[in-house]
Write a protein that holds these residues in place. Structure first.
Motif, PDB file in Angstrom:
ATOM      1  N   ARG A  25       0.839  -1.218   0.000  1.00  0.00           N
ATOM      2  CA  ARG A  25       0.000   0.000   0.000  1.00  0.00           C
ATOM      3  C   ARG A  25       0.866   1.258   0.000  1.00  0.00           C
ATOM      4  NH1 ARG A  25      -5.747  -0.773   2.735  1.00  0.00           N
ATOM      5  NH2 ARG A  25      -5.975  -2.998   2.347  1.00  0.00           N
ATOM      6  N   HIS A  67      -8.662   9.220  -4.687  1.00  0.00           N
ATOM      7  CA  HIS A  67      -9.279   8.011  -5.244  1.00  0.00           C
ATOM      8  C   HIS A  67      -9.709   7.038  -4.133  1.00  0.00           C
ATOM      9  CE1 HIS A  67     -10.154   4.901  -8.090  1.00  0.00           C
ATOM     10  NE2 HIS A  67      -9.380   4.069  -7.416  1.00  0.00           N
ATOM     11  N   GLU A  68      -8.843   6.853  -3.174  1.00  0.00           N
ATOM     12  CA  GLU A  68      -9.154   5.931  -2.060  1.00  0.00           C
ATOM     13  C   GLU A  68     -10.077   6.584  -1.035  1.00  0.00           C
ATOM     14  OE1 GLU A  68      -6.182   6.637  -3.194  1.00  0.00           O
ATOM     15  OE2 GLU A  68      -4.953   4.830  -3.428  1.00  0.00           O
ATOM     16  N   ASP A  69     -10.259   7.916  -1.168  1.00  0.00           N
ATOM     17  CA  ASP A  69     -11.108   8.682  -0.248  1.00  0.00           C
ATOM     18  C   ASP A  69     -10.633   8.552   1.208  1.00  0.00           C
ATOM     19  OD1 ASP A  69     -13.125  10.560  -0.393  1.00  0.00           O
ATOM     20  OD2 ASP A  69     -14.705   9.142   0.152  1.00  0.00           O
ATOM     21  N   ILE A  70      -9.331   8.695   1.389  1.00  0.00           N
ATOM     22  CA  ILE A  70      -8.770   8.630   2.755  1.00  0.00           C
ATOM     23  C   ILE A  70      -8.358  10.035   3.180  1.00  0.00           C
ATOM     24  CG2 ILE A  70      -7.063   7.569   4.283  1.00  0.00           C
ATOM     25  CD1 ILE A  70      -6.501   5.481   2.131  1.00  0.00           C
ATOM     26  N   VAL A 299      -2.378   5.867   4.705  1.00  0.00           N
ATOM     27  CA  VAL A 299      -2.635   4.490   4.245  1.00  0.00           C
ATOM     28  C   VAL A 299      -2.488   3.494   5.406  1.00  0.00           C
ATOM     29  CG1 VAL A 299      -2.083   4.898   1.809  1.00  0.00           C
ATOM     30  CG2 VAL A 299      -0.311   4.055   3.316  1.00  0.00           C
ATOM     31  N   LYS A 302      -5.736   3.715   7.447  1.00  0.00           N
ATOM     32  CA  LYS A 302      -6.840   3.057   6.734  1.00  0.00           C
ATOM     33  C   LYS A 302      -6.736   1.538   6.911  1.00  0.00           C
ATOM     34  CE  LYS A 302     -10.333   2.878   3.787  1.00  0.00           C
ATOM     35  NZ  LYS A 302     -10.082   2.249   2.545  1.00  0.00           N
TER      36      LYS A 302
END
Ligand SMILES: NC(=O)C1=CN([C@@H]2O[C@H](COP(=O)(O)OP(=O)(O)OC[C@H]3O[C@@H](n4cnc5c(N)ncnc54)[C@H](O)[C@@H]3O)[C@@H](O)[C@H]2O)C=CC1
Ligand SMILES: O=C([O-])C1=[NH+]CCC1
Length: 312
Positions: A25, A67-70, A299, A302
């Motif tokens: 990741r 994109h990952e909405d983090i 990341v 998450k």
């Protein structure tokens, strides 16, 4: 959506965050960060508030991965500690938000995240830049980062010998005992790095501890400490003779004393190497100057949150 998870402890995060999940990741996040036209990653350079009275800083490290909405921020205090001090030199808390509503989804201990994501990124640098045949690893420093680096480097690679040096021999000995591995303790940096293929510097130093004349040509150095513009871990000779890689160019020229004060040029970001837009000069002496980035915490947080949800 509105699930709250308050105040995870160090132990919980330790249990939920594993290098085998984290490293891939982080590689994706580093790639995205270093894409020239990327609007996918929003990460301002860390804001730091000096705590002059205590020889420290509060760092604010927000990041949004679109994109990952983090959406995440870490709050980290770090200090220059005197030899023999028992106070922690880094303390951190990580907040994970719901980006649509703005509510905090989780508050996590940030010390394990900081230790593991930093070590994991150093391992990524070593995977790309260390000599193909690397037998000897030397760790300079014997604190929290030293331990996380020991774990990920010995899990990921097959060194024949691991050495440690610390300012105080007793600390290095305690470190060696705690690893239960075959770590040898060295009393001088010069001897500890003699012939080393990979050197990790994880000290609280503000003056150089590692000198270019001692470093084997072609070795790889992951330089993790000295995260202030007037702090050093590496001398000018090493900085000028090595090809210098960083996590973020913007962060490096704002925060790294080793880069700013030596006048060394940054050759590439790790993400550029992962993207194939800059080469990995494995045969040369290389320095990866790590400063730490908000996306690395994001990341990681998450991942911890996902693992936690799977268990509850
Ligand atoms: N690049 C990054 O992303 C991150 C960097 N850091 C930095 O990494 C370094 C190590 O952090 P931790 O392991 O958490 O700290 P720690 O306090 O657990 O360990 C620090 C180690 O450095 C040694 N040390 C302290 N002052 C020294 C000096 N003047 N000369 C030589 N050795 C000295 C101590 O004896 C100890 O072995 C710190 O500089 C910290 O700010 C920490 C977190 C993330
Ligand atoms: O990225 C990080 O968390 C830090 N970098 C320097 C001290 C803390």
């Amino acid at each position: 959506m509105l699930s709250h998870w308050r105040s995870s402890s160090t132990y919980e995060v330790e249990d939920l965050l594993h290098y085998k999940d984290l490293i891939p990741r982080l590689e994706v996040a580093l790639r995205k960060f270093s894409k020239l036209d990327s609007a996918e990653v929003i990460q301002p350079v860390r804001t730091t508030v000096p705590l002059q009275k205590y020889n420290g800083f509060l760092g604010l490290m927000p990041a949004y991965l679109v994109h990952e909405d983090i959406l995440c921020t870490k709050l980290v205090c770090f200090y220059k500690r005197e030899s023999g001090s028992t106070l922690p030199s880094t303390q951190a808390t990580v907040l994970l938000f719901d980006p649509e509503y703005g509510n905090v989804k989780a508050v996590m201990d940030g010390e394990v995240i900081t230790a593991k994501r930093t070590a994991a990124v150093s391992a990524i640098s070593a995977k790309l830049l260390m000599p193909t045949k690397s037998d000897v690893l030397t760790i300079l420093g014997a604190g929290h980062q030293a331990l996380s680096h020991y774990h990920v480097f010995t899990e990921t690679f097959s060194f024949k010998e691991v050495r440690v040096w610390s300012r105080r021999k007793e600390t290095a000995e305690r470190f060696a005992q705690s690893t239960q591995g075959h770590v040898t303790v060295w009393e001088s940096v010069e001897e500890a790095v003699n012939g080393a293929d990979v050197i990790v510097t994880v000290t609280g130093a503000s003056e150089p501890v590692l000198f270019g004349q001692w470093v084997k040509p072609g070795a790889h150095v992951a330089a993790v400490g000295a995260c202030r513009p007037d702090w050093r871990e590496l001398d000018d000779v090493l900085m000028r003779q090595a090809e210098v890689y960083v996590d973020s160019r913007e962060g490096a020229v704002a925060e790294s004393g080793d880069i700013i004060l030596s006048g060394a040029k940054v050759f590439a970001e790790l993400g550029e190497v992962l993207n194939g837009t800059r080469p990995a000069l494995r045969e040369k002496t290389t320095v990866f100057k790590s400063l730490g980035m908000g996306i690395q915490d994001a990341v990681s947080a998450k991942l911890v949150f996902e693992q936690w949800k799977n268990k509850h």
